[in-house]
Design an enzyme around this catalytic site. Structure first.
Site, PDB file in Angstrom:
ATOM      1  N   LYS A 112       0.818  -1.213   0.000  1.00  0.00           N
ATOM      2  CA  LYS A 112       0.000   0.000   0.000  1.00  0.00           C
ATOM      3  C   LYS A 112       0.856   1.268   0.000  1.00  0.00           C
ATOM      4  O   LYS A 112       0.426   2.313  -0.475  1.00  0.00           O
ATOM      5  CB  LYS A 112      -0.931   0.020   1.213  1.00  0.00           C
ATOM      6  CG  LYS A 112      -1.808  -1.194   1.399  1.00  0.00           C
ATOM      7  CD  LYS A 112      -2.852  -1.326   0.315  1.00  0.00           C
ATOM      8  CE  LYS A 112      -3.943  -2.333   0.658  1.00  0.00           C
ATOM      9  NZ  LYS A 112      -3.476  -3.734   0.664  1.00  0.00           N
TER      10      LYS A 112
HETATM   11  C1  LIG Z   1      -4.124  -4.812   0.154  1.00  0.00           C
HETATM   12  C2  LIG Z   1      -3.332  -6.040   0.092  1.00  0.00           C
HETATM   13  C3  LIG Z   1      -3.587  -7.023  -0.864  1.00  0.00           C
HETATM   14  C4  LIG Z   1      -4.737  -6.913  -1.856  1.00  0.00           C
HETATM   15  O1  LIG Z   1      -4.583  -5.863  -2.764  1.00  0.00           O
HETATM   16  P1  LIG Z   1      -5.859  -5.336  -3.564  1.00  0.00           P
HETATM   17  O2  LIG Z   1      -5.378  -4.137  -4.318  1.00  0.00           O
HETATM   18  O3  LIG Z   1      -6.863  -4.970  -2.527  1.00  0.00           O
HETATM   19  O4  LIG Z   1      -6.319  -6.429  -4.428  1.00  0.00           O
HETATM   20  C5  LIG Z   1      -2.762  -8.127  -0.894  1.00  0.00           C
HETATM   21  N1  LIG Z   1      -1.765  -8.278  -0.010  1.00  0.00           N
HETATM   22  C6  LIG Z   1      -1.500  -7.371   0.929  1.00  0.00           C
HETATM   23  C7  LIG Z   1      -0.400  -7.604   1.894  1.00  0.00           C
HETATM   24  C8  LIG Z   1      -2.260  -6.199   1.016  1.00  0.00           C
HETATM   25  O5  LIG Z   1      -1.991  -5.298   1.952  1.00  0.00           O
END
Ligand SMILES: *Cc1c(COP(=O)(O)O)cnc(C)c1O
Length: 493
Positions: A112
């Protein structure tokens, strides 16, 4: 370039307005009216750049109101010393056909950060461009990692306040500690009774409440989103697909123009959708492999064209993917069918009956590029152990889900094509599950697990996670879903 709503019942807006609003007034998501195209010369030029300039170059194609210098300044800070790797998103080659794209070298150790170290800066610049005087109030529903990354990204950013809701029973102890110890004068963190979908639905309701918005407006606030529904989140994610491809070319792993598959551990469908945009722009993207855990609603959707969230919700060892409503899928559906009316129909059915069927044409369009797969917690744990044993590579649970789904797909097909697996979190964020997978029995909990994992593997605990246990807890409140608006009103009073 204008941005239109996926439900086509709102006016088109500029990129900066789409970033400020987060979600369109008709409840839809903003998408660019057309997708910019790149050629080989563009890719070759990217190959010569560092990550920051690659990101600025890709962002520039979508954010025409921003000058190249402006964007380069934003990515230079966003992907600067706050990352523990100078390349921000390095590739780790696992074997001849498989590379891991590590997206967790930022300040919160999850992917993120790739978007949220940049998006707040895009937002404040957008506010300036639009002469906005009010305070942007960011509301976030998080399944764990977004919350911390958004708090870190918006912490003490002038002209903003941020409030994060997380499911009380749905995040790891480490994730919770990261959030409840957050520093900054403009931040707030509250737990919500229920799971991620409860928190996300609660936030969506607040966004849709016009009276609530009017009351906030009188006090000088307006609501915006840092969830992956905001275009300002999605756009920076497109860049790392380009960057990974360039790195494969530079390493001589693929020829320029040769297609590469990407396997993505998926929750809200934001990460993988960015890969779809990259492919549409002209990056040689082969298949997009959508990897899920036991919450395999997307696996079923890709296989059969029916999206059905009426199923048990599983709490798994990969909690950031414990999602039954993948909001960003709406963008893909709109781009594939081109009809806001049709999309509105699907979304209405989803809220009324919890399911919709896109029919054979749209299903085939999805299947042209997407393959779905899922694995259980047990298979995920086996994969963590196998990666460590066979490659000396330590993966977190989310990354391991993707590796396992890829492995199963290759076994079914009896062949391996070049593939990049997106690695979305540091294994030290999910110490309990990772240690258990490696067969280490321990009584430790929380931050001590990271220390134990470090001792077992000989790898260092990432700086942002070390010493979390000693930090002061600032936020220990929880509310029922129906009390979320009151909590927001209180924070913004
Ligand atoms: C948010 C997240 C995901 C999923 O990503 P999306 O964009 O919501 O599909 C997968 N792995 C981790 C560690 C995340 O923080």
């Amino acid at each position: 370039m204008r941005y239109v709503s996926t439900r086509q019942a709102s006016e088109a807006v500029s990129a900066s307005q789409a970033i400020i609003r987060g979600i369109a007034p008709d409840g839809g998501l903003y998408v660019p009216e057309s997708i910019p195209a790149v050629d080989t010369a563009f890719l070759l030029a990217l190959c010569d750049m560092d990550y920051r300039d690659r990101a600025a170059a890709v962002l520039g194609l979508y954010l025409e109101e921003f000058t190249a210098e402006e964007l380069r300044a934003i990515t230079a800070v966003g992907y600067g010393g706050n990352f523990d790797d100078p390349h921000a998103a390095p590739l780790h080659q696992l074997d001849g056909d498989t590379a891991v794209l590590e997206l967790w070298h930022g300040p919160t150790c999850a992917f993120k950060d790739m978007a949220l170290q940049v998006m707040p800066r895009l937002l404040t610049a957008s506010l300036r461009k639009n002469g906005e005087q009010r305070t942007a109030s960011i509301l976030v529903a998080t399944s764990g990692d977004t919350g911390k990354a958004a708090l870190e990204g918006f912490k003490d950013v002038p002209g903003t306040r941020i409030m994060v809701f997380y499911p009380r029973d749905g995040v790891s102890q480490m994730q919770r500690l990261q959030m409840v110890t957050q520093e900054g004068e403009n931040v707030n963190v509250v737990a919500v009774e229920g799971n991620f979908d409860d928190a996300q639905t609660g936030v969506k309701r607040i966004f849709a409440d016009r009276e609530f918005a009017a009351a906030l407006d009188e006090r000088g606030y307006f609501l915006s989103s840092a969830n992956s529904i905001n275009w300002g989140r999605l756009a920076p994610q497109i860049a790392y697909y380009f960057s990974a491809y360039c790195d494969l070319v530079l390493a001589g792993r693929v020829q320029m123009g040769e297609k590469v598959d990407f396997c993505v551990p998926t929750g809200n469908f934001g990460d993988i959708l960015a890969g779809w945009y990259a492919g549409r722009m002209g990056l040689p993207v082969g298949r997009l492999i959508c990897a899920s855990n036991a919450n395999n609603v997307l696996t079923d959707f890709i296989a059969g064209g029916v999206y059905d969230k009426n199923r048990p919700f599983h709490q798994t060892s990969s909690p950031s993917m414990d999602i039954l409503v993948s909001s960003n899928l709406e963008r893909l559906l709109y781009c594939l069918c081109g009809s806001g009316e049709q999309v509105r129909g699907f979304m209405d059915q989803l809220s009324a009956a919890g399911r919709y069927d896109v029919g054979p044409d749209l299903r085939r369009a999805v299947q042209e590029q997407f393959v779905g797969g899922y694995c259980t917690d047990e298979q995920c744990a086996e994969q963590i152990a196998a990666l460590w044993r066979e490659h000396g590579y330590l993966a977190d649970t989310h990354t391991a889900v993707a590796c396992r789904v890829l492995k199963d797909l290759r076994a079914r097909e009896g062949a391996a094509r070049p593939c990049v697996v997106l690695s979305t979190a540091s294994p030290f964020k999910f110490g309990a599950a990772v240690l258990a997978a490696l067969g280490v029995v321990t009584d430790e909990t929380g931050p001590a697990l990271a220390e134990e994992l470090a001792a077992f593997t000989g790898l260092p605990v990432p700086k942002p996670l070390a010493g979390l246990g000693e930090k002061k807890v600032r936020f220990d409140r929880w509310v029922a879903r129906e009390d979320m608006p009151a909590a927001v009103a209180e924070f913004l009073s």
